[in-house]
Design a protein around this motif. Structure first.
Motif, PDB file in Angstrom:
ATOM      1  N   GLY A   1      63.125   0.293 -31.167  1.00  8.56           N
ATOM      2  CA  GLY A   1      61.697   0.259 -31.285  1.00  8.56           C
ATOM      3  C   GLY A   1      61.348  -1.008 -31.885  1.00  8.56           C
ATOM      4  N   HIS A   2      62.097  -1.805 -32.681  1.00  6.98           N
ATOM      5  CA  HIS A   2      61.884  -2.967 -33.512  1.00  6.98           C
ATOM      6  C   HIS A   2      62.418  -4.224 -32.958  1.00  6.98           C
ATOM      7  CE1 HIS A   2      59.816  -0.244 -36.086  1.00  6.98           C
ATOM      8  NE2 HIS A   2      60.840   0.337 -36.216  1.00  6.98           N
ATOM      9  N   VAL A   3      62.878  -4.273 -31.575  1.00  5.59           N
ATOM     10  CA  VAL A   3      62.972  -5.488 -30.784  1.00  5.59           C
ATOM     11  C   VAL A   3      61.808  -6.117 -30.202  1.00  5.59           C
ATOM     12  CG1 VAL A   3      64.163  -6.119 -28.767  1.00  5.59           C
ATOM     13  CG2 VAL A   3      65.353  -4.295 -30.020  1.00  5.59           C
ATOM     14  N   SER A   4      61.662  -7.301 -30.571  1.00  2.04           N
ATOM     15  CA  SER A   4      60.539  -8.126 -30.376  1.00  2.04           C
ATOM     16  C   SER A   4      60.272  -8.046 -28.703  1.00  2.04           C
ATOM     17  CB  SER A   4      60.486  -9.411 -30.678  1.00  2.04           C
ATOM     18  OG  SER A   4      59.311 -10.109 -30.630  1.00  2.04           O
TER      19      SER A   4
ATOM     20  N   CYS B   1      56.862  -5.861 -32.319  1.00  4.41           N
ATOM     21  CA  CYS B   1      57.864  -4.968 -31.836  1.00  4.41           C
ATOM     22  C   CYS B   1      57.405  -4.053 -30.456  1.00  4.41           C
ATOM     23  CB  CYS B   1      58.343  -4.086 -33.058  1.00  4.41           C
ATOM     24  SG  CYS B   1      58.832  -5.075 -34.360  1.00  4.41           S
ATOM     25  N   LEU B   2      58.643  -3.415 -29.941  1.00  2.00           N
ATOM     26  CA  LEU B   2      58.288  -2.570 -28.879  1.00  2.00           C
ATOM     27  C   LEU B   2      57.594  -1.443 -29.402  1.00  2.00           C
ATOM     28  CD1 LEU B   2      58.753  -1.313 -25.940  1.00  2.00           C
ATOM     29  CD2 LEU B   2      61.068  -0.479 -26.879  1.00  2.00           C
ATOM     30  N   GLU B   3      57.537  -0.923 -30.538  1.00  2.54           N
ATOM     31  CA  GLU B   3      56.779   0.311 -30.982  1.00  2.54           C
ATOM     32  C   GLU B   3      55.227  -0.235 -31.181  1.00  2.54           C
ATOM     33  OE1 GLU B   3      56.682   2.540 -35.073  1.00  2.54           O
ATOM     34  OE2 GLU B   3      58.548   2.613 -33.880  1.00  2.54           O
ATOM     35  N   THR B   4      54.843  -1.635 -31.245  1.00  6.68           N
ATOM     36  CA  THR B   4      53.591  -1.846 -30.974  1.00  6.68           C
ATOM     37  C   THR B   4      52.747  -1.850 -29.713  1.00  6.68           C
ATOM     38  OG1 THR B   4      53.933  -4.311 -30.895  1.00  6.68           O
ATOM     39  CG2 THR B   4      54.073  -3.368 -32.969  1.00  6.68           C
ATOM     40  N   VAL B   5      53.913  -1.822 -28.846  1.00  5.29           N
ATOM     41  CA  VAL B   5      53.519  -1.570 -27.375  1.00  5.29           C
ATOM     42  C   VAL B   5      53.408  -0.049 -26.854  1.00  5.29           C
ATOM     43  CG1 VAL B   5      53.910  -2.462 -24.983  1.00  5.29           C
ATOM     44  CG2 VAL B   5      53.676  -3.969 -26.912  1.00  5.29           C
ATOM     45  N   ALA B   6      54.892   0.408 -27.160  1.00  3.67           N
ATOM     46  CA  ALA B   6      55.069   1.615 -26.698  1.00  3.67           C
ATOM     47  C   ALA B   6      54.992   2.909 -27.603  1.00  3.67           C
ATOM     48  CB  ALA B   6      56.492   1.662 -26.182  1.00  3.67           C
TER      49      ALA B   6
ATOM     50  N   ALA C   1      57.721   8.285 -28.982  1.00  7.09           N
ATOM     51  CA  ALA C   1      56.963   9.458 -29.600  1.00  7.09           C
ATOM     52  C   ALA C   1      55.938   8.509 -30.786  1.00  7.09           C
ATOM     53  CB  ALA C   1      57.647  10.378 -30.479  1.00  7.09           C
ATOM     54  N   ALA C   2      55.619   9.262 -31.985  1.00  7.87           N
ATOM     55  CA  ALA C   2      54.842   8.570 -32.823  1.00  7.87           C
ATOM     56  C   ALA C   2      55.634   7.385 -33.207  1.00  7.87           C
ATOM     57  CB  ALA C   2      54.589   9.440 -33.871  1.00  7.87           C
ATOM     58  N   GLY C   3      56.790   7.030 -33.207  1.00  8.55           N
ATOM     59  CA  GLY C   3      57.696   6.180 -33.607  1.00  8.55           C
ATOM     60  C   GLY C   3      58.631   6.023 -32.183  1.00  8.55           C
ATOM     61  N   VAL C   4      59.296   4.650 -32.125  1.00 11.85           N
ATOM     62  CA  VAL C   4      60.173   4.367 -30.901  1.00 11.85           C
ATOM     63  C   VAL C   4      61.383   4.075 -31.768  1.00 11.85           C
ATOM     64  CG1 VAL C   4      60.552   3.069 -28.959  1.00 11.85           C
ATOM     65  CG2 VAL C   4      58.394   3.513 -29.634  1.00 11.85           C
ATOM     66  N   GLY C   5      62.562   4.954 -31.382  1.00 13.93           N
ATOM     67  CA  GLY C   5      63.742   4.583 -32.057  1.00 13.93           C
ATOM     68  C   GLY C   5      64.775   5.209 -30.925  1.00 13.93           C
TER      69      GLY C   5
END
Length: 377
Positions: free
Chosen positions: A232-235, A250-255, A207-211
């Motif tokens: 979401g904060h795994v590189s 981080c994954l969140e910067t892509v997804a 979503a807006a964040g990834v967790g």
């Protein structure tokens, strides 16, 4: 469990406590399943439940049975008239509240959008007003406790957690539990949703964040620093993509939603959906990349924890197979090859999941006492 009494208690008292704890955590259960789960004889369970029913500590229902054939068994629950538990989700762009009784029956949910910049104290005031309105319409308004979820890492929001807990305790004079809202949403899927019959599962919300959340041996894992499930904060890339956590790549910067919209050249999820329908190459590539990166992170988690079931949730799942196809392929490619493989499930609970997870956390928090009988009228 398995029938061994605790020190200082009689065997019967210990068995009774185990039975009540199981119903509190898992909801409606028939006598045969109780006996299997607790390692007790059916005769012992029958005696215990007969006495607890007579004392008013238990209720009976025939709904919710998962047996597909034969006569529907009588299911036992904690007394639903004892009161209600409330869950609150203070999300990035919404406030959601839910209420359920001790028998796990959901009695109401409400949600209200809010701007991402809305101060936390204002979100808490909104939630308090929504809870009061929800309780005023409830059939059994005796409030037993509140479980609240907050967007973002709890470890980095100590002041927000403390302020939220204080405001809720002051407003309602009941115990309050606070955790990460995405992790609570994962717990809700384990209690009420698609992961209900799974002992182990990895949950991820896009979503807006990834967790995410980690469910192992039937329980939610918090971790040494209260960060379990922060997938979401795994590189995932060496590109210098700045993440709100302070790291890069981080994954969140892509997804994450914002990153994905930016990469696709769109301004909203509706626009992105339209671009995918039109076959826009930039949009398709951005979504496929997000799916592949997500699948790779999930594969690593599955391999590390030896988990074979993954639950994916969040608003980005509306992107369908353009996202889920690459996710599924990467999950298979990067998981260890085994006979069972890794199963991908889509979450069932939608928007109320975070709030419902607050209720689930309360039900599984054994240090929070719950009255077992209905309040005197």
């Amino acid at each position: 469990m398995h029938g061994r009494p605790r020190a200082g208690t009689s065997r019967r008292d210990a068995h009774e406590a185990q039975l009540l704890a199981h119903l509190r955590a898992h909801g409606a259960t028939d006598r045969a399943d109780l006996a299997d789960a607790l390692g007790l004889s059916r005769a012992t369970v029958s005696t215990l439940t007969r006495d607890l029913l007579a004392a008013g500590a238990l209720g009976v229902t025939s709904s919710g049975s998962r047996r597909r054939t034969g006569r529907r068994p009588e299911l036992l629950t904690l007394n639903p008239r004892a009161g209600v538990l409330v869950g609150i989700d203070l999300g990035h762009t919404h406030v959601t509240v839910a209420a359920a009784d001790a028998a796990h029956v959901i009695v109401g949910t409400r949600t209200r959008p809010c701007a991402a910049a809305t101060p936390w104290d204002e979100r808490a005031r909104t939630a308090i007003a929504m809870v009061r309105a929800l309780l005023s319409s409830a059939d059994r308004p005796r409030l037993l406790g509140i479980g609240a979820g907050i967007a973002g890492s709890i470890d980095h929001r100590d002041n927000v957690v403390a302020d939220t807990r204080t405001r809720l305790e002051t407003a309602f004079s009941v115990p309050v539990l606070v955790d990460n809202n995405t992790r609570l949403a994962g717990l809700a899927e384990h209690v009420w949703g698609v992961a209900r019959d799974l002992r182990d599962a990895i949950y991820l919300r896009l979503a807006a964040g990834v967790g995410g959340a980690i469910i192992l041996d039937g329980g939610m894992r918090l971790g040494a620093r209260n960060l379990a499930g922060e997938l979401g904060h795994v590189s995932v890339t060496d590109e210098p993509l700045a993440c709100r956590c302070g790291k890069r790549g981080c994954l969140e910067t892509v997804a994450g939603r914002g990153a994905l919209l930016n990469a696709a050249g769109t301004e909203s999820l509706d626009q992105l959906t339209d671009a995918l329908t039109a076959g826009d190459e930039r949009a398709v590539a951005a979504v496929a990349r997000a799916g592949a990166a997500t699948g790779r992170v999930l594969a690593g988690a599955c391999t590390t924890l030896d988990v074979t079931d993954v639950v994916v949730a969040g608003e980005l799942t509306v992107l369908g197979e353009v996202l889920l196809g690459p996710l599924r392929a990467a999950l298979t490619e990067h998981s260890l090859p085994t006979g069972t493989g890794t199963r991908l499930h889509l979450a069932q609970l939608g928007q109320p999941a975070g709030a419902l997870g607050g209720i689930g956390a309360l039900l599984r928090e054994e240090t929070l006492p719950l009255p077992l009988t209905a309040a005197a009228s």
